[in-house]
Design a protein around this motif. Structure first.
Motif, PDB file in Angstrom:
ATOM      1  N   PHE A  97       0.841  -1.209   0.000  1.00  0.00           N
ATOM      2  CA  PHE A  97       0.000   0.000   0.000  1.00  0.00           C
ATOM      3  C   PHE A  97       0.873   1.254   0.000  1.00  0.00           C
ATOM      4  CE2 PHE A  97      -1.919   3.383   2.627  1.00  0.00           C
ATOM      5  CZ  PHE A  97      -2.901   3.778   1.726  1.00  0.00           C
ATOM      6  N   LEU A  98       1.915   1.246   0.826  1.00  0.00           N
ATOM      7  CA  LEU A  98       2.799   2.419   0.881  1.00  0.00           C
ATOM      8  C   LEU A  98       3.481   2.621  -0.465  1.00  0.00           C
ATOM      9  CD1 LEU A  98       4.423   1.869   4.408  1.00  0.00           C
ATOM     10  CD2 LEU A  98       2.536   3.386   3.800  1.00  0.00           C
ATOM     11  N   GLU A  99       3.930   1.529  -1.052  1.00  0.00           N
ATOM     12  CA  GLU A  99       4.613   1.634  -2.354  1.00  0.00           C
ATOM     13  C   GLU A  99       3.645   2.110  -3.443  1.00  0.00           C
ATOM     14  OE1 GLU A  99       7.707  -2.044  -1.442  1.00  0.00           O
ATOM     15  OE2 GLU A  99       6.253  -2.244  -3.081  1.00  0.00           O
ATOM     16  N   LEU A 104       1.697   6.381  -7.094  1.00  0.00           N
ATOM     17  CA  LEU A 104       0.672   7.290  -7.623  1.00  0.00           C
ATOM     18  C   LEU A 104       0.848   8.710  -7.106  1.00  0.00           C
ATOM     19  CD1 LEU A 104      -2.496   5.025  -7.520  1.00  0.00           C
ATOM     20  CD2 LEU A 104      -1.122   5.665  -9.502  1.00  0.00           C
ATOM     21  N   SER A 105       2.013   8.993  -6.538  1.00  0.00           N
ATOM     22  CA  SER A 105       2.308  10.345  -6.012  1.00  0.00           C
ATOM     23  C   SER A 105       1.264  10.830  -5.019  1.00  0.00           C
ATOM     24  CB  SER A 105       2.450  11.366  -7.147  1.00  0.00           C
ATOM     25  OG  SER A 105       3.439  10.947  -8.053  1.00  0.00           O
ATOM     26  N   ILE A 106       0.745   9.905  -4.237  1.00  0.00           N
ATOM     27  CA  ILE A 106      -0.198  10.284  -3.179  1.00  0.00           C
ATOM     28  C   ILE A 106       0.620  10.734  -1.979  1.00  0.00           C
ATOM     29  CG2 ILE A 106      -1.870   9.344  -1.521  1.00  0.00           C
ATOM     30  CD1 ILE A 106      -2.852   7.490  -3.760  1.00  0.00           C
ATOM     31  N   GLU A 107       0.280  11.888  -1.433  1.00  0.00           N
ATOM     32  CA  GLU A 107       1.052  12.371  -0.290  1.00  0.00           C
ATOM     33  C   GLU A 107       0.714  11.555   0.948  1.00  0.00           C
ATOM     34  OE1 GLU A 107       1.891  16.282   0.312  1.00  0.00           O
ATOM     35  OE2 GLU A 107       1.880  16.788  -1.810  1.00  0.00           O
ATOM     36  N   LYS A 108       1.737  11.364   1.747  1.00  0.00           N
ATOM     37  CA  LYS A 108       1.546  10.454   2.876  1.00  0.00           C
ATOM     38  C   LYS A 108       0.795  11.130   4.033  1.00  0.00           C
ATOM     39  CE  LYS A 108       4.262   6.956   5.169  1.00  0.00           C
ATOM     40  NZ  LYS A 108       5.602   6.536   5.512  1.00  0.00           N
ATOM     41  N   PRO A 109      -0.343  10.551   4.423  1.00  0.00           N
ATOM     42  CA  PRO A 109      -1.032  11.075   5.600  1.00  0.00           C
ATOM     43  C   PRO A 109      -0.326  10.577   6.876  1.00  0.00           C
ATOM     44  CG  PRO A 109      -2.432   9.550   4.337  1.00  0.00           C
ATOM     45  CD  PRO A 109      -1.047   9.403   3.832  1.00  0.00           C
ATOM     46  N   ARG A 279      -0.187  -2.397 -10.055  1.00  0.00           N
ATOM     47  CA  ARG A 279       0.882  -3.225 -10.617  1.00  0.00           C
ATOM     48  C   ARG A 279       0.424  -3.940 -11.890  1.00  0.00           C
ATOM     49  NH1 ARG A 279       4.345  -4.356  -5.384  1.00  0.00           N
ATOM     50  NH2 ARG A 279       3.503  -2.615  -4.216  1.00  0.00           N
ATOM     51  N   ASP A 280      -0.845  -4.391 -11.891  1.00  0.00           N
ATOM     52  CA  ASP A 280      -1.363  -5.049 -13.108  1.00  0.00           C
ATOM     53  C   ASP A 280      -1.222  -4.108 -14.301  1.00  0.00           C
ATOM     54  OD1 ASP A 280      -2.242  -7.239 -11.641  1.00  0.00           O
ATOM     55  OD2 ASP A 280      -4.293  -6.463 -11.422  1.00  0.00           O
ATOM     56  N   LEU A 281      -1.590  -2.850 -14.082  1.00  0.00           N
ATOM     57  CA  LEU A 281      -1.574  -1.900 -15.204  1.00  0.00           C
ATOM     58  C   LEU A 281      -0.153  -1.550 -15.618  1.00  0.00           C
ATOM     59  CD1 LEU A 281      -4.546   0.447 -14.217  1.00  0.00           C
ATOM     60  CD2 LEU A 281      -4.548  -1.434 -15.852  1.00  0.00           C
ATOM     61  N   ASP A 411       8.159   8.348 -13.973  1.00  0.00           N
ATOM     62  CA  ASP A 411       7.440   7.108 -14.291  1.00  0.00           C
ATOM     63  C   ASP A 411       8.374   5.920 -14.476  1.00  0.00           C
ATOM     64  OD1 ASP A 411       4.690   7.930 -14.338  1.00  0.00           O
ATOM     65  OD2 ASP A 411       5.118   9.028 -16.176  1.00  0.00           O
ATOM     66  N   GLN A 412       9.463   6.180 -15.212  1.00  0.00           N
ATOM     67  CA  GLN A 412      10.329   5.046 -15.554  1.00  0.00           C
ATOM     68  C   GLN A 412      10.915   4.394 -14.316  1.00  0.00           C
ATOM     69  OE1 GLN A 412      10.312   7.936 -17.094  1.00  0.00           O
ATOM     70  NE2 GLN A 412       9.703   7.355 -19.157  1.00  0.00           N
ATOM     71  N   VAL A 413      11.347   5.221 -13.373  1.00  0.00           N
ATOM     72  CA  VAL A 413      11.958   4.670 -12.161  1.00  0.00           C
ATOM     73  C   VAL A 413      10.931   3.825 -11.406  1.00  0.00           C
ATOM     74  CG1 VAL A 413      13.117   5.290 -10.017  1.00  0.00           C
ATOM     75  CG2 VAL A 413      13.433   6.698 -12.054  1.00  0.00           C
ATOM     76  N   LYS A 414       9.725   4.348 -11.326  1.00  0.00           N
ATOM     77  CA  LYS A 414       8.666   3.626 -10.618  1.00  0.00           C
ATOM     78  C   LYS A 414       8.324   2.323 -11.353  1.00  0.00           C
ATOM     79  CE  LYS A 414       6.434   7.767  -8.735  1.00  0.00           C
ATOM     80  NZ  LYS A 414       5.347   8.732  -8.993  1.00  0.00           N
ATOM     81  N   MET A 415       8.329   2.390 -12.663  1.00  0.00           N
ATOM     82  CA  MET A 415       7.984   1.196 -13.452  1.00  0.00           C
ATOM     83  C   MET A 415       9.079   0.144 -13.338  1.00  0.00           C
ATOM     84  SD  MET A 415       6.304   3.200 -16.653  1.00  0.00           S
ATOM     85  CE  MET A 415       5.483   1.904 -17.583  1.00  0.00           C
ATOM     86  N   LYS A 416      10.299   0.627 -13.270  1.00  0.00           N
ATOM     87  CA  LYS A 416      11.426  -0.304 -13.110  1.00  0.00           C
ATOM     88  C   LYS A 416      11.290  -1.051 -11.774  1.00  0.00           C
ATOM     89  CE  LYS A 416      15.801  -1.655 -13.976  1.00  0.00           C
ATOM     90  NZ  LYS A 416      16.185  -2.235 -12.729  1.00  0.00           N
ATOM     91  N   ALA A 417      10.858  -0.327 -10.738  1.00  0.00           N
ATOM     92  CA  ALA A 417      10.694  -0.962  -9.425  1.00  0.00           C
ATOM     93  C   ALA A 417       9.632  -2.060  -9.511  1.00  0.00           C
ATOM     94  CB  ALA A 417      10.319   0.081  -8.378  1.00  0.00           C
ATOM     95  N   ILE A 418       8.571  -1.816 -10.278  1.00  0.00           N
ATOM     96  CA  ILE A 418       7.507  -2.820 -10.403  1.00  0.00           C
ATOM     97  C   ILE A 418       7.984  -3.998 -11.259  1.00  0.00           C
ATOM     98  CG2 ILE A 418       5.174  -3.199 -11.347  1.00  0.00           C
ATOM     99  CD1 ILE A 418       4.459  -0.445 -10.148  1.00  0.00           C
ATOM    100  N   LEU A 419       8.802  -3.680 -12.238  1.00  0.00           N
ATOM    101  CA  LEU A 419       9.397  -4.751 -13.044  1.00  0.00           C
ATOM    102  C   LEU A 419      10.238  -5.673 -12.141  1.00  0.00           C
ATOM    103  CD1 LEU A 419      10.108  -5.739 -15.988  1.00  0.00           C
ATOM    104  CD2 LEU A 419      12.064  -4.219 -15.876  1.00  0.00           C
ATOM    105  N   ASP A 420      11.054  -5.076 -11.293  1.00  0.00           N
ATOM    106  CA  ASP A 420      11.880  -5.876 -10.385  1.00  0.00           C
ATOM    107  C   ASP A 420      11.018  -6.677  -9.416  1.00  0.00           C
ATOM    108  OD1 ASP A 420      14.066  -4.806 -11.622  1.00  0.00           O
ATOM    109  OD2 ASP A 420      14.461  -3.288 -10.069  1.00  0.00           O
TER     110      ASP A 420
END
Ligand code: AMP
Ligand code: ZN
Length: 494
Positions: A97-99, A104-109, A279-281, A411-420
């Motif tokens: 959830f945190l990841e 999605l660039s949601i600010e952390k409450p 992650r699916d998307l 985006d790319q960095v975030k997508m790379k993390a999901i790829l890993d």
């Protein structure tokens, strides 16, 4: 002009004024961490994120608390099935959830967890029992006596006249309209997790955690309470009953309920199996910024139908915004200013504010920005913009992005993390060629790319064409598009 919000409690659009001057205290029901969240869940979290960002931009000092439901029927069931503790079972999904929120660039409450407030919940229930609002059954469970709370139904506008006094319900989620006494505390069952407390062993019902944690973090009466539309009844109705019977004060003054994300006309949900996770998307090659944009496009009080066409259109909107900023920051403008540009920036800011003040009309705020973008692009094509126009125009764009949060090209960095992640989870089969292509360019940071471009330029100027061609080929291999424009070389990620 003040912010006007629809308040589920009054059933009307109202001006929003916090109780305590400039301070806003708000609470949102967070995820139940028994699985990965789907983009429907994130539609709600993003709607609340926008509200939070806009309140802050409007000058409020906002304390925003969200709970994590890390104990409920499903979690207890799944952890018992897997033979692990509740904590062990949920750890992975809390992390996810945190990841996903960060993706999605949601600010952390301020995040609070149910399992860290069990003793406070037991105390709260003991108090309710003392005041006659709760009773204990023979097995050691506790129920809320709704007949003692005549206002029951005031949020969901359900009429509970002729309530079925004493009928009980003990499942965490129920939708029936008939009012029944609901479980505050559930006696332990063999093989299921339980806690020892002064009111006996057991575990909390779902609703009590939000009453306890919201009041602990924000006081007995705070400004705004949020959650998806399915939480109006019974969850929020029950929170109100628990909290207000104890405190005698309204729990929250404004109740904010984003409406559902749908798929082909039906609510996106785990139980219907019609859901996508972030992650699916991403595994299919979609960018986090496109997902975020898509989820903000329709104002929160309208249901939003998810389609892949919509997602692709969102990607192109984000790209237009990013290209626009690039154009503003990379073009060599003649000195001076065109007063029409500063005026346009100012009008755009005013339009965005008035759209968002109007019950968070995100669609209109976005339309105002795209209107500015079109006009400025036309002016740029006609060489009618000057150096001093850049600052106000960029200022408007940045103010817009403080709310929508899609300009940063990470985006790319975030997508790379999901790829890993997919590789470590054994989900290689779901990795699309599109993801591989985009994530490939994440291996070079922006600075590295700029450095390489500078080297390429230096090599070219020194007429070392082999060297400059090799650098260009390396960049292309990393999915970086290098373009020569009249303003010099520029690059973007594929
Ligand atoms: P849960 O993890 O089930 O507790 O849900 C977390 C949040 O997502 C709650 O505020 C729900 O109301 C919300 N939610 C669930 N499904 C959807 C959906 N299809 N569209 C929008 N919000 C949803
Ligand atoms: Zn809640």
């Amino acid at each position: 002009m003040a912010l006007r919000l629809y308040n589920t409690l009054s059933g009307k659009i109202e001006e929003f004024h916090p109780l305590d001057g400039n301070r806003v205290r708000m609470y949102a029901c967070g995820p139940t961490v028994y699985d990965y969240g789907h983009i429907g869940n994130f539609r709600t979290f993003i709607a609340v994120d926008l509200l939070y960002r806009f309140l802050r931009q409007s000058g409020y000092d906002v304390r925003y608390v969200m709970n994590i439901t890390d104990v409920d029927d499903k979690i207890i069931r799944n952890s018992a099935r897997d033979g692990v503790s509740v904590q062990e079972y949920t750890a992975k999904y809390v992390q996810a959830f945190l990841e996903d929120s960060a993706t999605l660039s949601i600010e952390k409450p301020i995040l609070v967890r149910a399992t860290e407030h069990i003793s406070e919940m037991a105390e709260f229930i003991a108090e309710l029992e003392k005041k006659g609002f709760a009773y204990r059954t023979d097995d050691g469970s506790y129920y809320f006596r709704i007949a003692k709370f005549p206002a029951y139904g005031k949020l969901s506008k359900k009429d509970f006249a002729g309530m079925n006094d004493g009928a009980r319900v003990d499942v965490d989620e129920y939708e029936k309209d008939s009012a029944r006494d609901f479980a505050l505390w559930k006696a332990p069952k063999p093989g299921e997790a339980s806690w020892d407390t002064p009111i006996g062993p057991g575990r909390p019902g779902w609703h009590i955690e939000c009453s306890v944690m919201s009041m602990e973090e924000l006081g007995p009466s705070f400004d705004l309470h949020a959650g998806g539309e399915d939480l109006i009844f019974p969850h929020h109705e029950n929170e109100i009953a628990q909290s207000e019977s104890l405190s005698g004060q309204p729990l929250a003054r404004y109740w904010f309920h984003p409406r559902f994300l749908l798929v082909e006309g039906q609510k996106m949900s785990k139980s219907l199996g019609n859901f996508f996770t972030i992650r699916d998307l991403v595994l299919r090659g979609h960018r986090p910024s496109s997902i975020r944009w898509l989820l903000t496009q329709v104002p929160y009080r309208n249901q939003l139908n998810f389609t892949f066409d919509g997602l692709n259109a969102a990607a192109s909107s984000v790209e237009k915004l990013r290209n626009f900023r690039f154009r503003l920051t990379s073009t060599q403008f003649p000195a001076g200013s065109n007063p029409a540009m500063a005026q346009l920036a100012e009008e755009t800011i005013a339009k965005m504010k008035s759209a968002l003040d109007d019950d968070l009309n995100t669609a209109e705020a976005q339309a105002a920005m795209f209107d500015m973008l079109r006009k400025v692009n036309t002016a740029l094509d006609a060489a009618e913009a000057h150096q001093d126009d850049v600052k106000p125009l960029l200022g408007a764009l940045e103010q817009f992005d403080e709310i929508f949060g899609v300009l940063k090209d990470d985006d790319q960095v975030k997508m790379k993390a999901i790829l890993d992640w997919a590789r470590t989870e054994g989900r290689e089969k779901e990795i699309s060629p599109e993801l591989l292509e985009v994530a490939g360019s994440a291996q070079l940071s922006d600075e590295q790319i700029n450095q390489k471009l500078a080297e390429m330029d230096a090599a070219r100027k020194a007429r070392k064409f082999k060297e400059s061609d090799a650098i260009r080929a390396e960049l292309v291999g990393a999915s970086i598009i290098v373009e020569n424009t009249k303003d010099g070389v520029r690059w973007r990620r594929k």
